[in-house]
Motif scaffolding. Structure first.
Motif, PDB file in Angstrom:
ATOM      1  N   ILE A 229       0.860  -1.183   0.000  1.00 35.58           N
ATOM      2  CA  ILE A 229       0.000   0.000   0.000  1.00 35.58           C
ATOM      3  C   ILE A 229       0.897   1.233   0.000  1.00 35.58           C
ATOM      4  O   ILE A 229       1.802   1.366   0.830  1.00 35.58           O
ATOM      5  N   HIS A 230       0.635   2.121  -0.969  1.00 33.18           N
ATOM      6  CA  HIS A 230       1.436   3.323  -1.146  1.00 33.18           C
ATOM      7  C   HIS A 230       0.622   4.572  -0.817  1.00 33.18           C
ATOM      8  O   HIS A 230      -0.600   4.590  -0.964  1.00 33.18           O
ATOM      9  N   HIS A 231       1.327   5.613  -0.424  1.00 34.95           N
ATOM     10  CA  HIS A 231       0.719   6.932  -0.225  1.00 34.95           C
ATOM     11  C   HIS A 231       1.461   7.929  -1.110  1.00 34.95           C
ATOM     12  O   HIS A 231       2.638   8.229  -0.878  1.00 34.95           O
ATOM     13  N   ALA A 232       0.767   8.407  -2.152  1.00 35.30           N
ATOM     14  CA  ALA A 232       1.346   9.400  -3.050  1.00 35.30           C
ATOM     15  C   ALA A 232       0.863  10.790  -2.636  1.00 35.30           C
ATOM     16  O   ALA A 232      -0.350  11.027  -2.563  1.00 35.30           O
ATOM     17  N   HIS A 233       1.805  11.690  -2.347  1.00 34.00           N
ATOM     18  CA  HIS A 233       1.424  13.035  -1.912  1.00 34.00           C
ATOM     19  C   HIS A 233       2.592  13.992  -2.068  1.00 34.00           C
ATOM     20  O   HIS A 233       3.767  13.607  -1.912  1.00 34.00           O
ATOM     21  N   ASP A 234       2.274  15.225  -2.415  1.00 35.78           N
ATOM     22  CA  ASP A 234       3.285  16.285  -2.531  1.00 35.78           C
ATOM     23  C   ASP A 234       4.462  15.880  -3.420  1.00 35.78           C
ATOM     24  O   ASP A 234       5.619  16.166  -3.122  1.00 35.78           O
ATOM     25  N   GLY A 235       4.162  15.163  -4.499  1.00 40.19           N
ATOM     26  CA  GLY A 235       5.194  14.759  -5.440  1.00 40.19           C
ATOM     27  C   GLY A 235       6.024  13.568  -5.004  1.00 40.19           C
ATOM     28  O   GLY A 235       6.959  13.167  -5.701  1.00 40.19           O
ATOM     29  N   GLU A 236       5.703  12.996  -3.855  1.00 39.19           N
ATOM     30  CA  GLU A 236       6.442  11.830  -3.364  1.00 39.19           C
ATOM     31  C   GLU A 236       5.558  10.579  -3.377  1.00 39.19           C
ATOM     32  O   GLU A 236       4.335  10.671  -3.416  1.00 39.19           O
ATOM     33  N   ASP A 237       6.194   9.429  -3.360  1.00 40.87           N
ATOM     34  CA  ASP A 237       5.480   8.157  -3.315  1.00 40.87           C
ATOM     35  C   ASP A 237       6.093   7.306  -2.205  1.00 40.87           C
ATOM     36  O   ASP A 237       7.249   6.915  -2.284  1.00 40.87           O
ATOM     37  N   GLU A 238       5.289   7.029  -1.187  1.00 41.32           N
ATOM     38  CA  GLU A 238       5.796   6.344   0.005  1.00 41.32           C
ATOM     39  C   GLU A 238       5.128   4.975   0.155  1.00 41.32           C
ATOM     40  O   GLU A 238       3.906   4.874   0.180  1.00 41.32           O
ATOM     41  N   ALA A 239       5.936   3.907   0.203  1.00 39.61           N
ATOM     42  CA  ALA A 239       5.398   2.571   0.479  1.00 39.61           C
ATOM     43  C   ALA A 239       5.160   2.449   1.982  1.00 39.61           C
ATOM     44  O   ALA A 239       6.097   2.548   2.770  1.00 39.61           O
ATOM     45  N   LEU A 240       3.902   2.233   2.368  1.00 38.13           N
ATOM     46  CA  LEU A 240       3.542   2.234   3.785  1.00 38.13           C
ATOM     47  C   LEU A 240       3.531   0.864   4.427  1.00 38.13           C
ATOM     48  O   LEU A 240       3.909   0.704   5.580  1.00 38.13           O
ATOM     49  N   LEU A 241       3.093  -0.144   3.660  1.00 40.68           N
ATOM     50  CA  LEU A 241       2.744  -1.419   4.303  1.00 40.68           C
ATOM     51  C   LEU A 241       2.723  -2.557   3.304  1.00 40.68           C
ATOM     52  O   LEU A 241       2.181  -2.419   2.199  1.00 40.68           O
ATOM     53  N   ASP A 242       3.302  -3.689   3.680  1.00 44.14           N
ATOM     54  CA  ASP A 242       3.167  -4.929   2.912  1.00 44.14           C
ATOM     55  C   ASP A 242       1.957  -5.665   3.472  1.00 44.14           C
ATOM     56  O   ASP A 242       1.920  -6.001   4.660  1.00 44.14           O
ATOM     57  N   VAL A 243       0.940  -5.889   2.639  1.00 37.95           N
ATOM     58  CA  VAL A 243      -0.319  -6.473   3.128  1.00 37.95           C
ATOM     59  C   VAL A 243      -0.123  -7.892   3.650  1.00 37.95           C
ATOM     60  O   VAL A 243      -0.956  -8.407   4.409  1.00 37.95           O
ATOM     61  N   ARG A 244       0.958  -8.530   3.269  1.00 38.10           N
ATOM     62  CA  ARG A 244       1.233  -9.883   3.776  1.00 38.10           C
ATOM     63  C   ARG A 244       1.608  -9.856   5.263  1.00 38.10           C
ATOM     64  O   ARG A 244       1.662 -10.901   5.908  1.00 38.10           O
ATOM     65  N   ASP A 245       1.865  -8.660   5.779  1.00 41.20           N
ATOM     66  CA  ASP A 245       2.143  -8.502   7.211  1.00 41.20           C
ATOM     67  C   ASP A 245       0.864  -8.276   8.013  1.00 41.20           C
ATOM     68  O   ASP A 245       0.919  -8.025   9.221  1.00 41.20           O
ATOM     69  N   THR A 246      -0.296  -8.329   7.349  1.00 42.62           N
ATOM     70  CA  THR A 246      -1.585  -8.141   8.024  1.00 42.62           C
ATOM     71  C   THR A 246      -2.316  -9.480   8.120  1.00 42.62           C
ATOM     72  O   THR A 246      -1.895 -10.488   7.527  1.00 42.62           O
ATOM     73  N   ASN A 247      -3.442  -9.481   8.839  1.00 43.60           N
ATOM     74  CA  ASN A 247      -4.255 -10.695   8.988  1.00 43.60           C
ATOM     75  C   ASN A 247      -5.475 -10.693   8.076  1.00 43.60           C
ATOM     76  O   ASN A 247      -6.365 -11.534   8.216  1.00 43.60           O
ATOM     77  N   LEU A 248      -5.518  -9.761   7.128  1.00 46.30           N
ATOM     78  CA  LEU A 248      -6.689  -9.625   6.250  1.00 46.30           C
ATOM     79  C   LEU A 248      -6.412 -10.245   4.889  1.00 46.30           C
ATOM     80  O   LEU A 248      -5.304 -10.146   4.363  1.00 46.30           O
ATOM     81  N   LEU A 249      -7.447 -10.832   4.300  1.00 41.67           N
ATOM     82  CA  LEU A 249      -7.323 -11.600   3.071  1.00 41.67           C
ATOM     83  C   LEU A 249      -8.172 -10.976   1.973  1.00 41.67           C
ATOM     84  O   LEU A 249      -9.325 -10.630   2.186  1.00 41.67           O
ATOM     85  N   GLY A 250      -7.617 -10.794   0.769  1.00 43.86           N
ATOM     86  CA  GLY A 250      -8.402 -10.357  -0.377  1.00 43.86           C
ATOM     87  C   GLY A 250      -8.239  -8.880  -0.708  1.00 43.86           C
ATOM     88  O   GLY A 250      -8.044  -8.037   0.164  1.00 43.86           O
ATOM     89  N   ALA A 251      -8.363  -8.567  -2.014  1.00 45.29           N
ATOM     90  CA  ALA A 251      -8.178  -7.195  -2.497  1.00 45.29           C
ATOM     91  C   ALA A 251      -9.169  -6.225  -1.871  1.00 45.29           C
ATOM     92  O   ALA A 251      -8.840  -5.062  -1.622  1.00 45.29           O
ATOM     93  N   HIS A 252     -10.391  -6.691  -1.618  1.00 43.59           N
ATOM     94  CA  HIS A 252     -11.384  -5.796  -1.009  1.00 43.59           C
ATOM     95  C   HIS A 252     -10.951  -5.366   0.390  1.00 43.59           C
ATOM     96  O   HIS A 252     -11.219  -4.234   0.820  1.00 43.59           O
ATOM     97  N   ASN A 253     -10.259  -6.272   1.100  1.00 40.48           N
ATOM     98  CA  ASN A 253      -9.758  -5.901   2.428  1.00 40.48           C
ATOM     99  C   ASN A 253      -8.590  -4.922   2.341  1.00 40.48           C
ATOM    100  O   ASN A 253      -8.394  -4.107   3.247  1.00 40.48           O
ATOM    101  N   TYR A 254      -7.836  -4.975   1.259  1.00 39.59           N
ATOM    102  CA  TYR A 254      -6.758  -3.999   1.085  1.00 39.59           C
ATOM    103  C   TYR A 254      -7.375  -2.617   0.834  1.00 39.59           C
ATOM    104  O   TYR A 254      -6.807  -1.597   1.241  1.00 39.59           O
ATOM    105  N   GLU A 255      -8.523  -2.594   0.177  1.00 40.94           N
ATOM    106  CA  GLU A 255      -9.261  -1.333   0.033  1.00 40.94           C
ATOM    107  C   GLU A 255      -9.720  -0.826   1.403  1.00 40.94           C
ATOM    108  O   GLU A 255      -9.630   0.372   1.706  1.00 40.94           O
ATOM    109  N   ASN A 256     -10.223  -1.755   2.226  1.00 39.60           N
ATOM    110  CA  ASN A 256     -10.654  -1.373   3.576  1.00 39.60           C
ATOM    111  C   ASN A 256      -9.497  -0.783   4.381  1.00 39.60           C
ATOM    112  O   ASN A 256      -9.670   0.187   5.129  1.00 39.60           O
ATOM    113  N   ILE A 257      -8.305  -1.372   4.225  1.00 40.62           N
ATOM    114  CA  ILE A 257      -7.122  -0.872   4.929  1.00 40.62           C
ATOM    115  C   ILE A 257      -6.803   0.554   4.469  1.00 40.62           C
ATOM    116  O   ILE A 257      -6.521   1.435   5.284  1.00 40.62           O
ATOM    117  N   MET A 258      -6.861   0.785   3.156  1.00 38.55           N
ATOM    118  CA  MET A 258      -6.564   2.125   2.639  1.00 38.55           C
ATOM    119  C   MET A 258      -7.573   3.146   3.155  1.00 38.55           C
ATOM    120  O   MET A 258      -7.203   4.283   3.498  1.00 38.55           O
TER     121      MET A 258
END
Length: 451
Positions: free
Chosen positions: A257-286
Motif C-alpha cells: 500500500i502506497h501513499h502518493a502526496h506532494d510529489g512523493e510516493d511512500e510505500a507504507l505497508l506490505d499487506v502480507r504482514d496483516t491478517n486480512l485476506l483479499g483485495a477488497h480488504n486492502y481497500e478497507n485498509i486504505m
C-alpha cells in the motif's frame, strides 16, 4: 430536548437506545411499535417505572400525536409506511436516531458508509483511534447504536460511526469531520426502489461537510469517481485505488500500500504482514489509513494497529480446517457484490453455500464467476431456485438444495476434497431462515465444529 414530547418509532435496539437518550435529556417519550403481538412487558423492562414513557402498540392514531414535538424513527422502518405519512402530515419533524445522537455528541467524528466493507473498515479505524485517543467510541450500524454512546462523548472523544443508507435517509445537520464511502453497488433496492435513489442517499453523508472537511472515496467505483469530481462537493477528496497508481492518494500494488502526496510516493505497508485476506480488504485498509490520518493519528501508530488487527466476525472469518478442507464464514456477504469479493479471496477450489432472503438484486455477476472457481453450490432459503436458474444460464450445474444450515454444511463436507475451501457467502439477507446475519454465521460455525 428538555420537556419535549418525542415519539420514538420502533422498539428494537435502536429505538430503545433513542428513548433512553431522550429520557436522560429530560424529554417525555411515546414509544410506538406496529406489531400488535409485541411483548410489551419485555419492552418496558428496559425502563424504570417512574420514567416519563408510554407505549403504543398496533395502530398509530392522530390522537397519539397530540403535543408531540418530534418523531425519531428507527432505521429499519421504511419512510413510506402509513404511520410515517401520518406523522409527516401532522407537520411533526422526523429525525433518524443517528441525527438524534449527533445533536448530543461531542468531540471529533468520522463516518463510514458504502455497500460493502463498512464494518471491517469501521472496526479497524476504531482500533487505530485507540492508539491516540483515550476516549474512542465505535458505534452506529455496527451493532452499537450511536444513541447509546452520544451522551458519554466529550470534547476529547473520537467517534467512528458506521452509517447505513437507511440511517442517511433521515439526517438533517449530521456533519462528520471525515467521511468515507467504500463503494456503491446494488443493494436494498426493495427499499430504495432504484439505484439512482440508493446512490443519492449514500452520497448524502457529505451533505453538511465544508471545505475544511475530508471525504475518502474509492477511485475504482464509477459512481464515486463521478461524485468526487463534482464541483458542488465541498469536502476535500482523498482517493484510494486497488488497481491504479495514483499521483495523489492511496493505492495498492504488488502487495504494498502506497501513499502518493506532494510529489512523493511512500510505500507504507506490505499487506502480507496483516491478517486480512483479499483485495477488497486492502481497500478497507486504505480507507482506514486515510480516515485515521485526517483524524490526527500519526502514521507510525496507524501502520502498527493495521498489522495487529484481526478479521471481524462473519467477514471471511476462518472457522477451522478439517481433513485438509478450510471452512470460512462470510455470513455478512448479504449481497452479490460482497459474495463476489469473498469468492475471489479464496485461493483454491470452493464449495459454496448461498441463498436467503430476496432483496430483488440480480445474481448474474456472481454466477458468472462460478465456472472454474466453484466445485459445488449448495443453496438454501427463498432465493435458491432463482440462483440455481441464474447459475445454469452461465453453464454451472453442480447445484444442490438444502433445507437448513446443518444439511448444507454436511453436504459441503461430503463433496469437498483436501485443498478445497468451504465458504458461506450467501449473497442474500438472512431473513426468513435466521433473524440476522450474525445468527446465520453462528449457526454455520456450530455446524462446522460439529462435523
Amino acid at each position: 430536548m428538555d420537556s419535549q414530547k418525542v415519539l420514538v418509532l420502533g422498539t428494537g435496539k435502536s429505538g430503545i437506545c433513542a428513548a433512553k437518550q431522550i429520557l436522560q435529556l429530560g424529554g417525555q417519550v411515546v414509544l410506538f411499535d406496529s406489531n400488535e403481538k409485541l411483548d410489551t412487558v419485555k419492552v418496558m423492562k428496559n425502563f424504570r417505572k417512574r420514567e416519563r414513557i408510554s407505549l403504543v402498540v398496533g395502530e398509530l392514531k392522530p390522537t397519539d400525536l397530540v403535543s408531540v414535538d418530534l418523531a425519531v424513527i428507527s432505521p429499519g422502518i421504511p419512510l413510506d409506511k402509513p404511520f410515517v405519512k401520518l406523522i409527516d402530515g401532522a407537520k411533526i419533524p422526523i429525525w433518524g436516531e443517528i441525527e438524534l445522537a449527533y445533536q448530543s455528541s461531542k468531540g471529533k467524528l468520522a463516518a463510514v458508509t458504502g455497500t460493502n466493507g463498512k464494518t471491517t473498515t469501521v472496526s479497524l479505524i476504531g482500533e487505530i483511534f485507540k492508539t491516540t485517543y483515550d476516549d474512542t467510541h465505535i458505534c452506529g450500524n455496527i451493532g452499537n447504536p450511536f444513541t447509546a454512546e452520544a451522551l458519554e462523548t466529550t470534547d476529547a472523544s473520537a467517534t467512528i460511526l458506521e452509517v447505513s443508507s437507511f440511517q442517511l435517509e433521515t439526517i438533517m445537520d449530521f456533519h462528520p469531520h471525515v467521511s468515507c464511502i467504500t463503494n456503491i453497488t446494488p443493494d436494498h433496492l426493495d427499499r430504495h426502489k432504484t439505484m439512482k435513489n440508493y446512490v443519492k442517499v449514500k452520497e448524502s453523508i457529505a451533505l453538511n461537510q465544508t471545505e475544511e472537511d475530508f471525504i475518502v472515496l474509492n477511485y475504482e467505483d464509477p459512481e464515486l469517481r463521478k461524485f468526487g469530481k463534482r464541483k458542488t462537493l465541498k469536502p476535500q477528496v482523498i482517493w484510494f485505488s486497488s488497481a491504479h497508481e495514483l499521483k495523489d492518494g492511496f493505492y495498492y500494488k504488488n502487495f504494498e500500500i502506497h501513499h502518493a502526496h506532494d510529489g512523493e510516493d511512500e510505500a507504507l505497508l506490505d499487506v502480507r504482514d496483516t491478517n486480512l485476506l483479499g483485495a477488497h480488504n486492502y481497500e478497507n485498509i486504505m480507507c482506514a489509513i486515510a480516515v485515521s490520518m485526517e483524524m490526527g493519528v500519526p502514521m507510525q501508530k496507524i501502520i502498527s494497529a493495521v498489522k495487529k488487527f484481526k478479521p471481524v466476525e462473519h467477514r471471511i472469518e476462518f472457522v477451522r480446517e478439517r481433513n485438509g478442507v478450510r471452512y470460512y464464514n462470510d455470513s455478512k456477504g448479504t449481497n452479490p457484490d460482497a459474495a463476489i469479493k469473498a469468492l475471489l479471496a479464496m485461493p483454491g477450489p470452493v464449495v459454496l453455500i448461498g441463498g436467503g432472503y430476496d432483496k430483488e438484486i440480480p445474481f448474474d455477476d456472481w454466477c458468472k464467476l462460478f465456472k472454474g472457481r466453484v466445485k459445488y453450490l449448495v443453496l438454501i432459503g427463498q432465493t435458491r431456485n432463482i440462483i440455481a436458474v441464474c447459475a445454469k444460464k452461465y453453464g454451472f450445474t453442480n447445484v444442490m438444495f438444502a433445507e437448513d444450515m446443518d444439511e448444507a454444511v454436511k453436504d459441503c463436507a461430503a463433496y469437498a476434497d483436501e485443498g478445497d475451501y468451504v465458504l458461506l457467502s450467501p449473497a442474500c439477507a438472512s431473513w426468513g431462515m435466521f433473524p440476522n446475519y450474525e445468527e446465520r454465521g453462528r449457526i454455520f460455525k456450530e455446524c462446522v465444529k460439529n462435523l
